[in-house]
Scaffold this active site. Sequence first.
Site, PDB file in Angstrom:
ATOM      1  N   ASP A   1       0.970  -1.189   0.142  1.00  0.00           N
ATOM      2  CA  ASP A   1       0.048   0.043   0.120  1.00  0.00           C
ATOM      3  C   ASP A   1       0.784   1.229   0.108  1.00  0.00           C
ATOM      4  OD1 ASP A   1      -1.807   2.093   0.573  1.00  0.00           O
ATOM      5  OD2 ASP A   1      -2.744   1.058   2.269  1.00  0.00           O
ATOM      6  N   ILE A   2       0.757   2.191  -0.941  1.00  0.00           N
ATOM      7  CA  ILE A   2       1.706   3.159  -1.217  1.00  0.00           C
ATOM      8  C   ILE A   2       1.697   4.214  -0.176  1.00  0.00           C
ATOM      9  CG2 ILE A   2       0.173   4.738  -2.694  1.00  0.00           C
ATOM     10  CD1 ILE A   2       2.767   5.184  -4.384  1.00  0.00           C
TER      11      ILE A   2
ATOM     12  N   ASP B   1      -6.036   7.313  -5.233  1.00  0.00           N
ATOM     13  CA  ASP B   1      -6.511   8.471  -4.932  1.00  0.00           C
ATOM     14  C   ASP B   1      -7.152   8.778  -3.615  1.00  0.00           C
ATOM     15  OD1 ASP B   1      -6.688  11.394  -5.246  1.00  0.00           O
ATOM     16  OD2 ASP B   1      -8.036  11.300  -7.085  1.00  0.00           O
TER      17      ASP B   1
ATOM     18  N   THR C   1      -3.373   2.457 -14.387  1.00  0.00           N
ATOM     19  CA  THR C   1      -3.621   0.883 -14.519  1.00  0.00           C
ATOM     20  C   THR C   1      -4.693   0.427 -13.664  1.00  0.00           C
ATOM     21  OG1 THR C   1      -2.019   0.224 -12.714  1.00  0.00           O
ATOM     22  CG2 THR C   1      -1.173   0.569 -15.140  1.00  0.00           C
TER      23      THR C   1
HETATM   24  P1  ADP Z   1      -6.234   5.184 -12.051  1.00  0.00           P
HETATM   25  O1  ADP Z   1      -7.648   5.977 -12.161  1.00  0.00           O
HETATM   26  O2  ADP Z   1      -5.126   6.191 -12.792  1.00  0.00           O
HETATM   27  O3  ADP Z   1      -6.372   4.221 -13.109  1.00  0.00           O
HETATM   28  P2  ADP Z   1      -6.467   3.766  -9.889  1.00  0.00           P
HETATM   29  O4  ADP Z   1      -6.062   4.267  -8.507  1.00  0.00           O
HETATM   30  O5  ADP Z   1      -7.922   3.167 -10.119  1.00  0.00           O
HETATM   31  O6  ADP Z   1      -5.760   4.766 -10.866  1.00  0.00           O
HETATM   32  O7  ADP Z   1      -5.130   2.578 -10.001  1.00  0.00           O
HETATM   33  C1  ADP Z   1      -3.853   2.860 -10.068  1.00  0.00           C
HETATM   34  C2  ADP Z   1      -3.097   1.709  -9.696  1.00  0.00           C
HETATM   35  O8  ADP Z   1      -3.050   1.786  -8.367  1.00  0.00           O
HETATM   36  C3  ADP Z   1      -3.833   0.303  -9.865  1.00  0.00           C
HETATM   37  O9  ADP Z   1      -2.714  -0.739 -10.332  1.00  0.00           O
HETATM   38  C4  ADP Z   1      -4.269  -0.159  -8.593  1.00  0.00           C
HETATM   39  O10 ADP Z   1      -3.932  -1.351  -8.305  1.00  0.00           O
HETATM   40  C5  ADP Z   1      -3.165   0.512  -7.571  1.00  0.00           C
HETATM   41  N1  ADP Z   1      -3.555   0.770  -6.200  1.00  0.00           N
HETATM   42  C6  ADP Z   1      -4.936   1.139  -5.838  1.00  0.00           C
HETATM   43  N2  ADP Z   1      -4.715   1.373  -4.433  1.00  0.00           N
HETATM   44  C7  ADP Z   1      -3.328   1.300  -4.145  1.00  0.00           C
HETATM   45  C8  ADP Z   1      -2.608   1.598  -2.941  1.00  0.00           C
HETATM   46  N3  ADP Z   1      -3.244   1.866  -1.687  1.00  0.00           N
HETATM   47  N4  ADP Z   1      -1.254   1.371  -2.909  1.00  0.00           N
HETATM   48  C9  ADP Z   1      -0.793   1.039  -4.209  1.00  0.00           C
HETATM   49  N5  ADP Z   1      -1.355   1.061  -5.456  1.00  0.00           N
HETATM   50  C10 ADP Z   1      -2.524   0.978  -5.225  1.00  0.00           C
END
Ligand code: ADP
Length: 170
Positions: free
Chosen positions: A12-13, A36, A120
């Site tokens: 989780d980022i 986001d 993605t």
């Molecule tokens: P976008 O609208 O740019 O596609 P998303 O948030 O739907 O953005 O997804 C972007 C990437 O972030 C996806 O690969 C998703 O699996 C990943 N993701 C979602 N939540 C987290 C998180 N908490 N930490 C890291 N990566 C995440």
Amino acid sequence: MNKQRVELIKGDITSVEVDAIVNAANNSLLGGGGVDGAIHIAAGPELLTECESLNGCETGQSKITKGYRLKAKHVIHTVGPVWCGGYRDEHTLLASCYQTCLALAKINRIKTIAFPGISTGIYGFPKDMAALIAVTETKRFLSKNSLPEKVIFVAYGDENFETYRKLLDQ
Ligand code: ADP
């Protein structure tokens, strides 16, 4: 590429301890779903207040804010393209997200930065192609600049981790 300057982790980022995490935002910069939403929840309402003063962001561009309650000192918000089959310059726009985030990191003297897989998730960019663009643009930037010192790709899930691992091993 100097391997010590690029790292891959799974998770989780919002809990990564770096100078800046990148948010896959939308044009409004006023929050949304996916990563986001998770970043806004973890950072607290002050992040939205600062975002409201930024007047949105164009696709392929990036803007920086503080990190508030996050471990990261800053959030770099970038707006990835919505995947439309590859006919609307999506590849160039995604490359621009990585370029503009890294340029902002350099200007703000950010040493460590973590990226999610921009576009993605909800935006539907094919994950393999997106990871290739992420790694290529990062490699290009780091070869010409000493800041950021380290870039961390944060894979969310096993499949995505393997995609990056293969690319970084090459
Ligand atoms: P976008 O609208 O740019 O596609 P998303 O948030 O739907 O953005 O997804 C972007 C990437 O972030 C996806 O690969 C998703 O699996 C990943 N993701 C979602 N939540 C987290 C998180 N908490 N930490 C890291 N990566 C995440």
